[in-house]
Enzyme design. Sequence first.
Site, PDB file in Angstrom:
ATOM      1  N   ARG A  70       0.793  -1.162   0.167  1.00 46.34           N
ATOM      2  CA  ARG A  70       0.012   0.105   0.005  1.00 46.34           C
ATOM      3  C   ARG A  70       0.951   1.245  -0.021  1.00 46.34           C
ATOM      4  O   ARG A  70       2.048   1.282   0.531  1.00 46.34           O
ATOM      5  CB  ARG A  70      -0.968   0.083   1.304  1.00 46.34           C
ATOM      6  CG  ARG A  70      -2.132  -0.928   1.056  1.00 46.34           C
ATOM      7  CD  ARG A  70      -2.867  -0.869   2.436  1.00 46.34           C
ATOM      8  NE  ARG A  70      -2.255  -1.164   3.757  1.00 46.34           N
ATOM      9  CZ  ARG A  70      -1.955  -0.700   4.557  1.00 46.34           C
ATOM     10  NH1 ARG A  70      -1.841   0.808   4.432  1.00 46.34           N
ATOM     11  NH2 ARG A  70      -1.274  -1.145   5.581  1.00 46.34           N
ATOM     12  N   TYR A 198      -1.361  -3.549  -6.700  1.00 41.93           N
ATOM     13  CA  TYR A 198      -1.332  -4.181  -5.522  1.00 41.93           C
ATOM     14  C   TYR A 198      -2.767  -4.290  -4.795  1.00 41.93           C
ATOM     15  O   TYR A 198      -3.231  -3.446  -4.658  1.00 41.93           O
ATOM     16  CB  TYR A 198       0.025  -3.658  -4.565  1.00 41.93           C
ATOM     17  CG  TYR A 198      -0.170  -4.174  -3.246  1.00 41.93           C
ATOM     18  CD1 TYR A 198       0.200  -5.401  -2.949  1.00 41.93           C
ATOM     19  CD2 TYR A 198      -0.695  -3.327  -2.084  1.00 41.93           C
ATOM     20  CE1 TYR A 198       0.358  -6.068  -1.570  1.00 41.93           C
ATOM     21  CE2 TYR A 198      -1.054  -3.794  -0.689  1.00 41.93           C
ATOM     22  CZ  TYR A 198      -0.331  -5.355  -0.669  1.00 41.93           C
ATOM     23  OH  TYR A 198      -0.540  -5.853   0.513  1.00 41.93           O
ATOM     24  N   LYS A 207      -9.734  -2.565   1.236  1.00 40.56           N
ATOM     25  CA  LYS A 207      -9.622  -1.643   2.142  1.00 40.56           C
ATOM     26  C   LYS A 207     -10.363  -0.346   1.769  1.00 40.56           C
ATOM     27  O   LYS A 207     -10.876   0.409   2.521  1.00 40.56           O
ATOM     28  CB  LYS A 207      -8.099  -1.131   2.242  1.00 40.56           C
ATOM     29  CG  LYS A 207      -7.366  -2.207   2.882  1.00 40.56           C
ATOM     30  CD  LYS A 207      -7.737  -2.674   4.007  1.00 40.56           C
ATOM     31  CE  LYS A 207      -7.180  -4.278   4.561  1.00 40.56           C
ATOM     32  NZ  LYS A 207      -6.090  -4.040   5.103  1.00 40.56           N
ATOM     33  N   HIS A 227     -10.972  -2.931  11.201  1.00 42.04           N
ATOM     34  CA  HIS A 227      -9.966  -3.482  10.534  1.00 42.04           C
ATOM     35  C   HIS A 227      -9.713  -4.721  11.613  1.00 42.04           C
ATOM     36  O   HIS A 227      -8.635  -4.803  12.382  1.00 42.04           O
ATOM     37  CB  HIS A 227      -8.665  -2.655  10.361  1.00 42.04           C
ATOM     38  CG  HIS A 227      -7.577  -3.393   9.728  1.00 42.04           C
ATOM     39  ND1 HIS A 227      -6.007  -3.108  10.076  1.00 42.04           N
ATOM     40  CD2 HIS A 227      -7.525  -4.256   8.823  1.00 42.04           C
ATOM     41  CE1 HIS A 227      -5.410  -3.827   9.156  1.00 42.04           C
ATOM     42  NE2 HIS A 227      -6.149  -4.618   8.455  1.00 42.04           N
ATOM     43  N   SER A 249      -1.765  -3.799   9.983  1.00 43.59           N
ATOM     44  CA  SER A 249      -1.241  -4.746   8.981  1.00 43.59           C
ATOM     45  C   SER A 249      -0.038  -5.417   9.399  1.00 43.59           C
ATOM     46  O   SER A 249       0.816  -4.975  10.123  1.00 43.59           O
ATOM     47  CB  SER A 249      -0.955  -3.803   7.828  1.00 43.59           C
ATOM     48  OG  SER A 249      -2.195  -3.049   7.723  1.00 43.59           O
ATOM     49  N   CYS A 251       0.266  -7.646  11.611  1.00 41.64           N
ATOM     50  CA  CYS A 251       0.622  -7.685  13.095  1.00 41.64           C
ATOM     51  C   CYS A 251       0.063  -9.101  13.672  1.00 41.64           C
ATOM     52  O   CYS A 251      -0.365  -9.029  15.019  1.00 41.64           O
ATOM     53  CB  CYS A 251       0.240  -6.652  13.614  1.00 41.64           C
ATOM     54  SG  CYS A 251       1.433  -5.306  13.584  1.00 41.64           S
ATOM     55  N   ASP A 278      -9.825  -9.969   8.358  1.00 40.24           N
ATOM     56  CA  ASP A 278      -8.916  -8.760   8.200  1.00 40.24           C
ATOM     57  C   ASP A 278     -10.096  -7.584   8.358  1.00 40.24           C
ATOM     58  O   ASP A 278      -9.742  -6.434   8.619  1.00 40.24           O
ATOM     59  CB  ASP A 278      -8.718  -8.675   6.719  1.00 40.24           C
ATOM     60  CG  ASP A 278      -7.681  -7.472   6.568  1.00 40.24           C
ATOM     61  OD1 ASP A 278      -7.021  -7.198   7.227  1.00 40.24           O
ATOM     62  OD2 ASP A 278      -8.135  -6.624   5.460  1.00 40.24           O
ATOM     63  N   ASN A 365       6.473  -8.527   1.912  1.00 38.36           N
ATOM     64  CA  ASN A 365       4.926  -8.292   1.812  1.00 38.36           C
ATOM     65  C   ASN A 365       4.397  -9.269   0.845  1.00 38.36           C
ATOM     66  O   ASN A 365       3.270  -8.970   0.191  1.00 38.36           O
ATOM     67  CB  ASN A 365       4.301  -6.816   1.557  1.00 38.36           C
ATOM     68  CG  ASN A 365       3.150  -6.691   1.778  1.00 38.36           C
ATOM     69  OD1 ASN A 365       2.347  -7.135   2.882  1.00 38.36           O
ATOM     70  ND2 ASN A 365       2.548  -5.883   0.885  1.00 38.36           N
ATOM     71  N   ARG A 367       2.099 -12.359  -0.968  1.00 38.20           N
ATOM     72  CA  ARG A 367       0.813 -12.431  -0.424  1.00 38.20           C
ATOM     73  C   ARG A 367       0.337 -13.775  -0.871  1.00 38.20           C
ATOM     74  O   ARG A 367       0.626 -14.176  -2.133  1.00 38.20           O
ATOM     75  CB  ARG A 367      -0.020 -11.281  -0.254  1.00 38.20           C
ATOM     76  CG  ARG A 367       0.179 -10.246   0.298  1.00 38.20           C
ATOM     77  CD  ARG A 367      -0.734  -9.737   1.306  1.00 38.20           C
ATOM     78  NE  ARG A 367      -0.146  -8.480   2.242  1.00 38.20           N
ATOM     79  CZ  ARG A 367      -0.687  -8.395   3.539  1.00 38.20           C
ATOM     80  NH1 ARG A 367      -1.607  -9.049   3.932  1.00 38.20           N
ATOM     81  NH2 ARG A 367      -0.228  -7.483   4.007  1.00 38.20           N
TER      82      ARG A 367
HETATM   83  P1  GTP Z   1      -2.762  -7.828   7.260  1.00 41.42           P
HETATM   84  O1  GTP Z   1      -2.896  -8.787   6.300  1.00 41.42           O
HETATM   85  O2  GTP Z   1      -1.687  -6.911   6.814  1.00 41.42           O
HETATM   86  O3  GTP Z   1      -3.729  -6.911   7.825  1.00 41.42           O
HETATM   87  O4  GTP Z   1      -1.754  -8.588   8.408  1.00 41.42           O
HETATM   88  P2  GTP Z   1      -2.362  -9.619   9.647  1.00 41.42           P
HETATM   89  O5  GTP Z   1      -2.612  -8.887  10.932  1.00 41.42           O
HETATM   90  O6  GTP Z   1      -3.636 -10.439   9.173  1.00 41.42           O
HETATM   91  O7  GTP Z   1      -0.908 -10.326  10.017  1.00 41.42           O
HETATM   92  P3  GTP Z   1      -0.430 -11.827   9.965  1.00 41.42           P
HETATM   93  O8  GTP Z   1      -1.372 -12.801  10.817  1.00 41.42           O
HETATM   94  O9  GTP Z   1      -0.350 -12.208   8.500  1.00 41.42           O
HETATM   95  O10 GTP Z   1       0.854 -11.787  10.478  1.00 41.42           O
HETATM   96  C1  GTP Z   1       1.936 -11.032   9.918  1.00 41.42           C
HETATM   97  C2  GTP Z   1       3.315 -11.627  10.758  1.00 41.42           C
HETATM   98  O11 GTP Z   1       3.249 -11.610  12.048  1.00 41.42           O
HETATM   99  C3  GTP Z   1       3.465 -13.069  10.166  1.00 41.42           C
HETATM  100  O12 GTP Z   1       4.743 -13.026   9.520  1.00 41.42           O
HETATM  101  C4  GTP Z   1       3.304 -13.837  11.310  1.00 41.42           C
HETATM  102  O13 GTP Z   1       4.353 -14.986  11.133  1.00 41.42           O
HETATM  103  C5  GTP Z   1       3.451 -12.955  12.461  1.00 41.42           C
HETATM  104  N1  GTP Z   1       2.879 -13.295  13.622  1.00 41.42           N
HETATM  105  C6  GTP Z   1       1.517 -13.441  13.725  1.00 41.42           C
HETATM  106  N2  GTP Z   1       1.245 -13.926  15.065  1.00 41.42           N
HETATM  107  C7  GTP Z   1       2.376 -13.911  15.657  1.00 41.42           C
HETATM  108  C8  GTP Z   1       2.654 -14.400  17.060  1.00 41.42           C
HETATM  109  O14 GTP Z   1       1.753 -14.517  17.894  1.00 41.42           O
HETATM  110  N3  GTP Z   1       3.845 -13.993  17.682  1.00 41.42           N
HETATM  111  C9  GTP Z   1       4.842 -13.665  16.590  1.00 41.42           C
HETATM  112  N4  GTP Z   1       6.035 -13.427  17.210  1.00 41.42           N
HETATM  113  N5  GTP Z   1       4.458 -13.407  15.193  1.00 41.42           N
HETATM  114  C10 GTP Z   1       3.569 -13.454  14.743  1.00 41.42           C
HETATM  115  C1  SPV Z   2      -2.871  -4.692   5.182  1.00 43.92           C
HETATM  116  O1  SPV Z   2      -2.075  -4.086   4.509  1.00 43.92           O
HETATM  117  O2  SPV Z   2      -3.728  -4.446   6.251  1.00 43.92           O
HETATM  118  C2  SPV Z   2      -3.790  -5.716   4.363  1.00 43.92           C
HETATM  119  C3  SPV Z   2      -3.232  -5.910   2.946  1.00 43.92           C
HETATM  120  O3  SPV Z   2      -4.848  -6.461   4.605  1.00 43.92           O
HETATM  121  S1  SPV Z   2      -4.058  -4.980   1.636  1.00 43.92           S
HETATM  122  O4  SPV Z   2      -5.183  -5.460   1.388  1.00 43.92           O
HETATM  123  O5  SPV Z   2      -3.088  -4.986   0.711  1.00 43.92           O
HETATM  124  O6  SPV Z   2      -3.989  -3.576   2.449  1.00 43.92           O
HETATM  125 MN    MN Z   3      -5.209  -5.817   6.776  1.00 49.38          MN
END
Ligand code: GTP
Ligand code: SPV
Ligand code: MN
Length: 582
Positions: A70, A198, A207, A227, A249, A251, A278, A365, A367
Amino acid sequence: MTTTNQVLADWVKEVAELTQPDQIYWCDGTAAEEQKFNDMLLADGTYKKLNEETHPNCFLHLSDPQDVARVEHLTFICTEKEADAGPNNHWMAPQDAHQKIDDLFAGCMQGRTMYVIPYCMGPIDSPISRCGVEITDSAYVVQNMRLMTRMGSDALARIEREGGFVKGLHSTGELDPDRRFIMHFPEELAIKSYGSGYGGNALLGKKCHALRIASYQAKTEGWLAEHMLILGIKTPAGKQHYVAAAFPSACGKTNLAMLIPPEGYVKDGWEISTVGDDICWMRPGEDGRLWAINPEAGFFGVAPGTAKATNPNALKMLYKDTIFTNVAETEDGQPWWEGLDDRTPKTDWQGRPFDPANGPAAHPNSRFTVSAKRCPSYSPESEAAAGVPIDAIIFGGRRASLVPLVAEAKSWDHGVLMGATVASETTAAATGAVGVVRRDPMAMKPFCGYNFGDYWAHWVAMQEKANHLPKVFTVNWFRKDDQGKFMWPGFGENMRVLEWIIGRCQGELSATETAIGHLPSKDDINTDNLDMDMNVLEDLLAVDAAGWKSEAESVEAFLSEYGNRVPKALFDQLKQLQSQLA
Ligand code: GTP
Ligand code: SPV
Ligand code: MN
């Protein structure tokens, strides 16, 4: 195909006059159409076929290297009054924005096909769902929208029944980062996006519609567009709970949404189900509770870090019918990313022979796009027209220090303050520096379609609209020790924190009142078979009063940026916090 909705027919005609495509194609959402588009993307090189034996019907797309995330600095909220967009957004006057971006759209689809994608955010028959139409010149966007939304004739039929829809116009343009804008017109229920293919910039249902435009609509209509993931938790006693959690994001939303509990929990009969990973739309029901739907139909998830040990449910859904964007590839044509396993890939996310000197093999990033139906823990309740009732709302972020593993808000107002002041380290999900701590209220910093002051006031005012609101919590899985190592094991072990949260909702588990909220002691957390030093757990549950005093000062300065739009309740809560810390 065409439509009986005159507004839609007129708009498609108007866009075609501006962009001058060779052809107009209306997407119907059928399997035959899906196949046709896959063949086309393979033929023109947008897709590379992955190993058919290990990953049937999976495709690899490598994007322009300058178009991988983004672009917050190029994302605008275009309201008549600048103050309505707020200090949290970049603003442009609607007329100027239309002119600027229409100049880019003029003639941009010459020699190309213009695709019209009618879509529905949420179950087709849910009163909470809303429709939109995306016009795009990208077949890759069409295939992603097919997985991420309910797209095609059913959505068009609903639009024709209801009348209203959000207008989203998109072109990949020249992918020049200097000719790229993501413009939102909340007052017109319209989006215009140019110059990026993207996800968050181009899949306009996600979003742009489901958060930025929808948050604005939600404020006007008395609901919430957030979110947040939505997760079902069934206790051994058979009681079904749902929680919604907002983390910025990259996290941890996808990971928490698909959590597999530690063995002991499974034996005892705990069950986790995934409703969404999400986005969450919630509205007060007649029972005074918040009822939530996942407006999406698929997952656009972060690949790196996804592994058997961290998110086995995700891994199980990704071997079939998946689009991979900007991951690496092994010798035998399998998708690969950092953290997956100890194989060495053959080519990196730019298609070059893998060389560690060039950085990670998969873009941080990178996906996957996959239908939610492929998720082993996908909840049948995800399709429920009424949504699911939410028991707890969780806010979190990546904070290496200070913020404890978990805390419960003392009241709704206190919970809103907690959410409004979450800070988190930036990630690769947006272009720019990674690892910088910034305030990311309710994980909505990049996604709130209006002034945060008004948004917090709307959150506070939910008390007048619903009298059985969820309990509010904060969590932090990301505390680090002096060596920079994560102190909490995270992933499946996060179940232990969820158990405490559910226990608190049922009035069963105990907590200690502190200045920053109700916290468990280490004895309030189930630590059976938990492989970690109990002193570390104690550290994770301690309140650093000096640290919180300076945090509170920084919070005061932050809230003040939003002036008199900030609800008084937040300043009252902050004063209470400060006096209790003193
Ligand atoms: P968006 O799709 O961008 O909104 O992200 P999201 O909040 O769904 O994040 P996602 O669950 O994909 O996690 C992002 C990164 O954080 C990944 O590389 C995970 O491995 C890492 N992660 C997720 N949960 C944990 C956790 O409990 N501990 C740690 N150390 N890392 C974590
Ligand atoms: C984020 O960045 O929080 C995502 C991926 O979930 S995107 O849909 O590209 O914004
Ligand atoms: Mn997101």
